[in-house]
Design a protein around this motif. Structure first.
Motif, PDB file in Angstrom:
ATOM      1  N   LYS A 440      55.557  33.502  44.144  1.00 58.87           N
ATOM      2  CA  LYS A 440      55.418  34.896  44.570  1.00 58.87           C
ATOM      3  C   LYS A 440      53.995  35.244  45.012  1.00 58.87           C
ATOM      4  O   LYS A 440      53.721  36.392  45.354  1.00 58.87           O
ATOM      5  N   TRP A 441      53.103  34.265  44.973  1.00 65.63           N
ATOM      6  CA  TRP A 441      51.713  34.532  45.368  1.00 65.63           C
ATOM      7  C   TRP A 441      51.601  34.746  46.869  1.00 65.63           C
ATOM      8  O   TRP A 441      52.286  34.097  47.675  1.00 65.63           O
ATOM      9  N   THR A 442      50.698  35.646  47.247  1.00 63.92           N
ATOM     10  CA  THR A 442      50.321  35.794  48.649  1.00 63.92           C
ATOM     11  C   THR A 442      49.223  34.787  48.980  1.00 63.92           C
ATOM     12  O   THR A 442      48.700  34.097  48.087  1.00 63.92           O
ATOM     13  N   GLN A 443      48.850  34.721  50.244  1.00 66.57           N
ATOM     14  CA  GLN A 443      47.756  33.839  50.641  1.00 66.57           C
ATOM     15  C   GLN A 443      46.456  34.250  49.949  1.00 66.57           C
ATOM     16  O   GLN A 443      45.667  33.400  49.535  1.00 66.57           O
ATOM     17  N   GLN A 444      46.264  35.566  49.795  1.00 68.83           N
ATOM     18  CA  GLN A 444      45.058  36.051  49.104  1.00 68.83           C
ATOM     19  C   GLN A 444      45.066  35.630  47.637  1.00 68.83           C
ATOM     20  O   GLN A 444      44.022  35.276  47.068  1.00 68.83           O
ATOM     21  N   ASP A 445      46.269  35.633  47.015  1.00 65.02           N
ATOM     22  CA  ASP A 445      46.381  35.155  45.633  1.00 65.02           C
ATOM     23  C   ASP A 445      46.001  33.683  45.531  1.00 65.02           C
ATOM     24  O   ASP A 445      45.303  33.272  44.589  1.00 65.02           O
ATOM     25  N   ALA A 446      46.468  32.894  46.483  1.00 70.65           N
ATOM     26  CA  ALA A 446      46.168  31.457  46.454  1.00 70.65           C
ATOM     27  C   ALA A 446      44.670  31.214  46.610  1.00 70.65           C
ATOM     28  O   ALA A 446      44.097  30.341  45.943  1.00 70.65           O
ATOM     29  N   ILE A 447      44.031  31.977  47.481  1.00 70.93           N
ATOM     30  CA  ILE A 447      42.581  31.831  47.674  1.00 70.93           C
ATOM     31  C   ILE A 447      41.847  32.245  46.406  1.00 70.93           C
ATOM     32  O   ILE A 447      40.868  31.599  45.986  1.00 70.93           O
ATOM     33  N   ALA A 448      42.330  33.325  45.748  1.00 67.83           N
ATOM     34  CA  ALA A 448      41.715  33.760  44.498  1.00 67.83           C
ATOM     35  C   ALA A 448      41.864  32.698  43.410  1.00 67.83           C
ATOM     36  O   ALA A 448      40.940  32.465  42.615  1.00 67.83           O
ATOM     37  N   ALA A 449      43.035  32.040  43.358  1.00 69.11           N
ATOM     38  CA  ALA A 449      43.251  30.978  42.369  1.00 69.11           C
ATOM     39  C   ALA A 449      42.319  29.802  42.629  1.00 69.11           C
ATOM     40  O   ALA A 449      41.773  29.205  41.692  1.00 69.11           O
ATOM     41  N   ALA A 450      42.146  29.448  43.906  1.00 74.16           N
ATOM     42  CA  ALA A 450      41.233  28.352  44.246  1.00 74.16           C
ATOM     43  C   ALA A 450      39.810  28.680  43.818  1.00 74.16           C
ATOM     44  O   ALA A 450      39.075  27.821  43.312  1.00 74.16           O
TER      45      ALA A 450
END
Length: 575
Positions: A440-450
């Motif tokens: 359910k993550w957005t691209q912004q979520d994925a960048i934040a996780a990285a």
């Protein structure tokens, strides 16, 4: 030509043709066996070789042209009947396999298939079954069983003689079921005699796993004769057949069948095996309780506890099951199922809390499960507020606190930074479900996780990166950070780890090259120089070139010289 089941429409086609008066005359003498330019195929061969594609022979073209060029539909159908009646039976397999009669979807196809297959079944049933068996293995058709039954009805001696020759083949049970079911109703004695020849032999037990439908048919048609025959069979087939017989008998007379089996060794197991997975029979267990000896009922009911208590779970919680013959383990099965089902109706459960004799932690479990049945925390809290017993209030408070903690954990997992923090601390508990929130993550979520991963201490980075390395379908920015870290930190002397990491990195680079090659390209360039980076670049460029070859070549040209040459050579070789 798309072949269809023969008997679904054969009679209609014959009625149509006969009405036109075409079957009474127009018979053409069969052509010689090699008339169509290829060696004749012996249709009675047990296993027919699969032909390779070949062009249509001239004589076949001529035969089909006579149909295509007919002036009217009636003439076209008459020409089809003439062709279908004159073709040698030993060439029919070739016509079907080569799809030479290619007028699909019309009456001509129906007429051709009906006549040819009816002739084939009458003149060479072994060849027809050989053809359909091969076709079913390749194309998932299902004509053979019906055709085997049709043959058995016409000539049971020949059909069952053919079956004996198939002993040991994978198709044996399938053919036996088709032949047996075709005769079970009208001639069960013959079927039982044939089965007896096979299964009275202690050394033979092939195919019986596929005979369930046949056994049920015999149990319906001739139950007494079937049971008498089974007495001479050996295990495990006798037990399998008795189970199928018992299922059929229970459907006809549940109470009478149970009563008839009470003196049979392992009778309760026979009944249980027959009932299990048949919902209609399972529902009858509680309704027919008086039909069972008490020990049988306890065994069967506890094995099907959820189905048995479903109608009235409160009844089973109120009853003294030990006094009814249930063991401690059987009682627990029944009460656990009843609590589970009763808790789905919390308001009803609340009214019974003070009326039921609870044991151990049952009451606390019932309250906890009832609270979990509510769709939201507000409704659950409102139900708990209506409790009056101190024990129930304490159990409800504990359950609500646990649910609140679980909800907080789920909410915490939704935050990319919290997810990274949690699983880097608890990497030993990381499993398949740990990655579920990432979908359910957005691209912004994925960048934040990285970014959160990049800020971890090295020890926690190593633990989480190792878990993420082989996971597919992770957000690219997070997996890129994890793989980049491992490429940098993995000891080159650990060859097994390096090989695994190389393979994983190449697969990831190819996926990213197909979905977002520009981002993937930047990541590849950020990897430490070496063999892993070189292969990642090759795989990314190859995936990129599938969609944008010019852009992939342009990117390759921007790489350092030695790497550029390797990637460009790879692209030339594979594209």
């Amino acid at each position: 030509m798309k072949t269809k089941p023969l008997f679904a429409w054969g009679l209609a086609a014959f009625a149509f043709a006969a009405g036109a008066g075409w079957l009474a005359g127009g018979m053409i003498n069969p052509a010689p066996a090699a008339a169509h330019g290829e060696a004749a195929v012996k249709a009675s061969a047990r296993k027919m070789a699969k032909a390779s594609p070949q062009r249509m022979p001239d004589q076949v073209k001529a035969a089909m042209a006579a149909i295509r060029n007919a002036a009217t539909p009636e003439e076209r159908q008459r020409a089809t009947i003439q062709l279908a009646r004159r073709l040698p039976v030993d060439q029919l397999a070739l016509w079907y396999k080569r799809n030479w009669f290619d007028l699909e979807g019309g009456m001509e196809e129906t007429i051709f298939e009906t006549i040819t297959r009816e002739r084939w079944l009458a003149e060479d049933p072994e060849g027809l079954l050989g053809y359909t068996l091969e076709r079913e293995r390749n194309d998932l058709h299902n004509d053979t069983r019906e055709l085997a039954g049709a043959w058995a009805r016409r000539d049971p001696d020949a059909a069952f003689g053919f079956l004996v020759e198939k002993k040991g083949d994978d198709d044996f049970g399938y053919l036996l079921t088709g032949m047996g079911q075709a005769l079970a109703k009208e001639n069960p004695a013959r079927v039982l005699a044939e089965l007896g020849k096979l299964y009275r032999d202690p050394a033979f037990n092939e195919g019986f796993g596929e005979l369930g439908d046949l056994f049920e048919a015999l149990g319906e048609a001739a139950p007494d004769a079937f049971v008498h025959e089974l007495a001479a069979w050996h295990e495990p087939i006798r037990g399998h057949a008795l189970e199928k017989y018992t299922r059929t008998a229970l459907k006809k007379d549940f109470a009478g069948t149970v009563a008839g089996l009470t003196g049979v060794e392992n009778g309760s197991k026979l009944v249980l095996d027959a009932i299990r997975y048949d919902q209609d029979l399972e529902k009858q267990v509680a309704a027919s309780r008086a039909s069972f000896p008490p020990a049988w009922f306890a065994e069967i009911a506890s094995s099907l506890a959820y189905r048995v208590v479903a109608e009235n779970p409160g009844q089973w919680l109120a009853e003294d099951l030990a006094a009814a013959g249930f063991s401690a383990a059987q009682t627990k099965e029944m009460r656990d199922a009843a609590i589970e089902l009763m808790a789905r109706d919390p308001r009803r459960l609340a009214s019974l809390l003070g009326e039921i004799a609870w044991t151990g932690d049952e009451r606390n479990i019932a309250v906890s499960k009832a609270l979990q049945a509510f769709p939201n925390a507000e409704d659950a809290a409102a139900w708990a507020a209506g409790l009056s017993d101190p024990q129930d209030i304490a159990a409800a408070q504990s359950s609500l606190e646990w649910q609140a903690k679980q909800a907080l954990e789920k909410q915490r997992d939704k935050s990319p930074g919290s997810w990274v923090d949690k699983w880097s601390e608890n990497a030993s508990s990381f499993d398949y479900w740990a990655t579920e929130p990432l979908a359910k993550w957005t691209q912004q979520d994925a960048i934040a996780a990285a970014k959160a991963f990049d800020e971890l201490p090295d020890e926690r980075k190593q633990l989480l990166a190792t878990k993420l390395e082989s996971r597919s379908k992770l957000p690219e920015p997070l997996q890129a950070q994890a793989l980049g870290y491992l490429v940098e930190k993995t000891d080159a002397a650990n060859q097994s780890a390096i090989q695994r990491l190389n393979r994983t990195t190449c697969e990831f680079a190819a996926r990213w090259g197909a979905s977002d090659p520009e981002s993937g390209g930047k990541w590849v360039r950020s990897l430490p120089a070496g063999e892993i980076r070189s292969w990642a670049a090759k795989n990314l460029a190859a995936a990129w070139a599938e969609q944008e070859p010019a852009a992939a070549r342009h990117w390759a040209a921007s790489l350092p010289s030695a790497e550029r040459t390797a990637v460009e050579d790879f692209l030339k070789e594979h594209h």
